[in-house]
Design an enzyme around this catalytic site. Sequence first.
Site, PDB file in Angstrom:
ATOM      1  N   ASN A 101      26.994  73.361 133.129  1.00  0.00           N
ATOM      2  CA  ASN A 101      26.409  73.763 131.845  1.00  0.00           C
ATOM      3  C   ASN A 101      27.382  74.741 131.200  1.00  0.00           C
ATOM      4  O   ASN A 101      27.488  75.892 131.626  1.00  0.00           O
ATOM      5  CB  ASN A 101      25.037  74.408 132.053  1.00  0.00           C
ATOM      6  CG  ASN A 101      24.280  74.597 130.748  1.00  0.00           C
ATOM      7  OD1 ASN A 101      24.865  74.639 129.670  1.00  0.00           O
ATOM      8  ND2 ASN A 101      22.968  74.718 130.845  1.00  0.00           N
ATOM      9  N   ARG A 109      25.464  68.873 131.109  1.00  0.00           N
ATOM     10  CA  ARG A 109      24.496  68.988 130.024  1.00  0.00           C
ATOM     11  C   ARG A 109      25.259  68.950 128.710  1.00  0.00           C
ATOM     12  O   ARG A 109      26.135  69.780 128.461  1.00  0.00           O
ATOM     13  CB  ARG A 109      23.709  70.291 130.131  1.00  0.00           C
ATOM     14  CG  ARG A 109      22.691  70.454 129.009  1.00  0.00           C
ATOM     15  CD  ARG A 109      22.120  71.853 128.971  1.00  0.00           C
ATOM     16  NE  ARG A 109      21.182  72.003 127.873  1.00  0.00           N
ATOM     17  CZ  ARG A 109      20.952  73.149 127.231  1.00  0.00           C
ATOM     18  NH1 ARG A 109      21.607  74.240 127.592  1.00  0.00           N
ATOM     19  NH2 ARG A 109      20.092  73.218 126.248  1.00  0.00           N
ATOM     20  N   HIS A 117      16.392  70.366 123.928  1.00  0.00           N
ATOM     21  CA  HIS A 117      15.726  70.793 125.165  1.00  0.00           C
ATOM     22  C   HIS A 117      15.107  69.604 125.893  1.00  0.00           C
ATOM     23  O   HIS A 117      14.163  69.755 126.683  1.00  0.00           O
ATOM     24  CB  HIS A 117      14.636  71.850 124.895  1.00  0.00           C
ATOM     25  CG  HIS A 117      15.179  73.169 124.449  1.00  0.00           C
ATOM     26  ND1 HIS A 117      14.688  73.853 123.354  1.00  0.00           N
ATOM     27  CD2 HIS A 117      16.185  73.939 124.947  1.00  0.00           C
ATOM     28  CE1 HIS A 117      15.359  74.977 123.195  1.00  0.00           C
ATOM     29  NE2 HIS A 117      16.277  75.051 124.151  1.00  0.00           N
ATOM     30  N   HIS A 173       8.899  75.282 125.211  1.00  0.00           N
ATOM     31  CA  HIS A 173      10.075  75.770 125.936  1.00  0.00           C
ATOM     32  C   HIS A 173      10.559  77.007 125.184  1.00  0.00           C
ATOM     33  O   HIS A 173      11.217  76.906 124.147  1.00  0.00           O
ATOM     34  CB  HIS A 173      11.160  74.695 125.980  1.00  0.00           C
ATOM     35  CG  HIS A 173      12.425  75.168 126.640  1.00  0.00           C
ATOM     36  ND1 HIS A 173      12.805  74.763 127.897  1.00  0.00           N
ATOM     37  CD2 HIS A 173      13.392  76.023 126.221  1.00  0.00           C
ATOM     38  CE1 HIS A 173      13.951  75.343 128.220  1.00  0.00           C
ATOM     39  NE2 HIS A 173      14.323  76.120 127.203  1.00  0.00           N
ATOM     40  N   LEU A 174      10.220  78.175 125.711  1.00  0.00           N
ATOM     41  CA  LEU A 174      10.488  79.426 125.011  1.00  0.00           C
ATOM     42  C   LEU A 174      11.468  80.274 125.807  1.00  0.00           C
ATOM     43  O   LEU A 174      11.142  80.772 126.886  1.00  0.00           O
ATOM     44  CB  LEU A 174       9.187  80.204 124.788  1.00  0.00           C
ATOM     45  CG  LEU A 174       8.040  79.427 124.118  1.00  0.00           C
ATOM     46  CD1 LEU A 174       6.814  80.321 123.982  1.00  0.00           C
ATOM     47  CD2 LEU A 174       8.472  78.881 122.764  1.00  0.00           C
ATOM     48  N   GLY A 198      16.833  80.248 123.417  1.00  0.00           N
ATOM     49  CA  GLY A 198      16.636  79.105 122.545  1.00  0.00           C
ATOM     50  C   GLY A 198      15.207  78.650 122.738  1.00  0.00           C
ATOM     51  O   GLY A 198      14.709  78.635 123.866  1.00  0.00           O
ATOM     52  N   ARG A 201      18.748  83.010 116.639  1.00  0.00           N
ATOM     53  CA  ARG A 201      18.732  81.948 115.640  1.00  0.00           C
ATOM     54  C   ARG A 201      17.498  82.076 114.756  1.00  0.00           C
ATOM     55  O   ARG A 201      16.415  82.423 115.221  1.00  0.00           O
ATOM     56  CB  ARG A 201      18.756  80.579 116.317  1.00  0.00           C
ATOM     57  CG  ARG A 201      20.099  80.223 116.921  1.00  0.00           C
ATOM     58  CD  ARG A 201      20.035  78.940 117.722  1.00  0.00           C
ATOM     59  NE  ARG A 201      20.124  79.183 119.151  1.00  0.00           N
ATOM     60  CZ  ARG A 201      19.923  78.271 120.083  1.00  0.00           C
ATOM     61  NH1 ARG A 201      19.605  77.033 119.744  1.00  0.00           N
ATOM     62  NH2 ARG A 201      20.026  78.578 121.357  1.00  0.00           N
ATOM     63  N   ASP A 252      16.638  90.178 123.468  1.00  0.00           N
ATOM     64  CA  ASP A 252      15.987  90.070 124.773  1.00  0.00           C
ATOM     65  C   ASP A 252      14.514  90.438 124.653  1.00  0.00           C
ATOM     66  O   ASP A 252      14.173  91.568 124.303  1.00  0.00           O
ATOM     67  CB  ASP A 252      16.677  90.979 125.781  1.00  0.00           C
ATOM     68  CG  ASP A 252      16.110  90.817 127.176  1.00  0.00           C
ATOM     69  OD1 ASP A 252      15.204  91.590 127.536  1.00  0.00           O
ATOM     70  OD2 ASP A 252      16.570  89.917 127.891  1.00  0.00           O
ATOM     71  N   ILE A 295      10.936  83.114 128.392  1.00  0.00           N
ATOM     72  CA  ILE A 295       9.824  83.820 127.765  1.00  0.00           C
ATOM     73  C   ILE A 295       8.514  83.152 128.147  1.00  0.00           C
ATOM     74  O   ILE A 295       7.529  83.824 128.494  1.00  0.00           O
ATOM     75  CB  ILE A 295      10.003  83.846 126.235  1.00  0.00           C
ATOM     76  CG1 ILE A 295      11.246  84.655 125.855  1.00  0.00           C
ATOM     77  CG2 ILE A 295       8.772  84.424 125.563  1.00  0.00           C
ATOM     78  CD1 ILE A 295      11.595  84.591 124.377  1.00  0.00           C
ATOM     79  N   GLU A 332       7.699  81.520 130.754  1.00  0.00           N
ATOM     80  CA  GLU A 332       7.329  81.713 132.152  1.00  0.00           C
ATOM     81  C   GLU A 332       6.997  83.162 132.486  1.00  0.00           C
ATOM     82  O   GLU A 332       6.150  83.417 133.353  1.00  0.00           O
ATOM     83  CB  GLU A 332       8.468  81.254 133.064  1.00  0.00           C
ATOM     84  CG  GLU A 332       8.736  79.757 133.037  1.00  0.00           C
ATOM     85  CD  GLU A 332       9.998  79.400 133.805  1.00  0.00           C
ATOM     86  OE1 GLU A 332      10.258  80.053 134.834  1.00  0.00           O
ATOM     87  OE2 GLU A 332      10.746  78.513 133.359  1.00  0.00           O
ATOM     88  N   GLU A 363      16.574  72.296 134.387  1.00  0.00           N
ATOM     89  CA  GLU A 363      17.393  71.293 133.723  1.00  0.00           C
ATOM     90  C   GLU A 363      18.487  70.764 134.646  1.00  0.00           C
ATOM     91  O   GLU A 363      18.849  69.578 134.584  1.00  0.00           O
ATOM     92  CB  GLU A 363      17.991  71.894 132.451  1.00  0.00           C
ATOM     93  CG  GLU A 363      16.939  72.193 131.391  1.00  0.00           C
ATOM     94  CD  GLU A 363      17.382  73.241 130.392  1.00  0.00           C
ATOM     95  OE1 GLU A 363      17.198  73.003 129.183  1.00  0.00           O
ATOM     96  OE2 GLU A 363      17.891  74.295 130.816  1.00  0.00           O
TER      97      GLU A 363
END
Length: 385
Positions: free
Chosen positions: A13, A86, A173, A196-197, A200, A229, A271, A317, A319, A367
């Site tokens: 990756n 990836r 993702h 998916h947080l 990204g 972003r 963060d 985030i 999780e 992933e």
Amino acid sequence: MNTVAELHCLCVNAGSSSLKLALYAVAPNGAERRLCEGSALEIGLPESAIEVGGQIEHRPLADHRAALEALLDALAPPRVDAIGHRVVHGGDHTRPERVTPQLLTRLEALTPLAPLHNPSALAGIRAVAAHLPDTPQVACFDTAFHATLPEVARTLPLARCYRELGLRRYGFHGLSYEYITRKLGVQAKGRVVVAHLGNGASLAALRDGRSVDTTMGLTPTGGVMMGTRSGDLDPGVLLYLMREAKLDAAALERAVNHEAGLLGVSDKSSDMAELLASDTHEARLAIALFAYEVRKAIGALAAALGGMDRMVFTGGIGEHAAPVRWAICRGLEHLGIELDAAANTAGAALISTPQSGCPVHVMATDEDAMIARHVYELLETADAK
């Protein structure tokens, strides 16, 4: 490939100044084990370093090839049978593919659609080819999972002459969503929204395990706000910045990809853990805006699905940030979501109450494991022909 033996797959990756490696053993039954992992940081910069086993060692890393060699030397894998990469933007490629000169040419042409991501992936592929020239390489695309988007969901409201240039909604993702779908098993049946947080962030609407809508579009900049972003913006914002602030394309890219999102709103950090520990108004606003945008996206995806049967939080985030999950789900009672406060705080696998009409799960994604599975399946199929 010998289908009775394990395949040792090195998952790569590559970021613009980083490189992450993870070695997996994939068994014939599809089960995978992570054997080792490491990462290179700040490639090409004076503070470059590698991290293996929690230990950071600063050393010069001029480029991705130097980083790869340093990591492989530190990890010392006994064998590498194949490499999986990836690749964030695969365009119209709908499944993993063996790396060939022809594929590299097509991926080069996609660089304008993912200028932050695809050049790094190509650098990683070339670094591996130079170091392990006889080892098969496989490209796994984050966009491929969303190849099932219906026409109405993938079409951008632009003139045909622009759409014919390939401007449409692709979604990203995908490797994470695919991993979660496989992990859900029979629970993936029906209408599922996955969030998916992480740094990204995106969300996807799945019907029976297939993507029917998602928040990201042409590029990984779109959708909900992220670490740095902006997510979706009124196009007039960009026009205003071009005309009044005199920003050129490079400056606009910095503004929406590196200076926006949680970092831009908080004026402090991208963060989430740091923001949650802060008591400034700007930090609280950034968190509230993030939760608000994700909550709106869930409502929109539920509308696309005609309701929700299940909800999944994943990513860093998703999780680990219980207060953010709580803030997102407050106000979604009309969709049948009712969180259990204690279970959510504890980070339980199921954080909804028994009475909740829509179960809400917290699941770790992987992933790299998904890449390893894809590599095994592709090479096994090729050998069977």
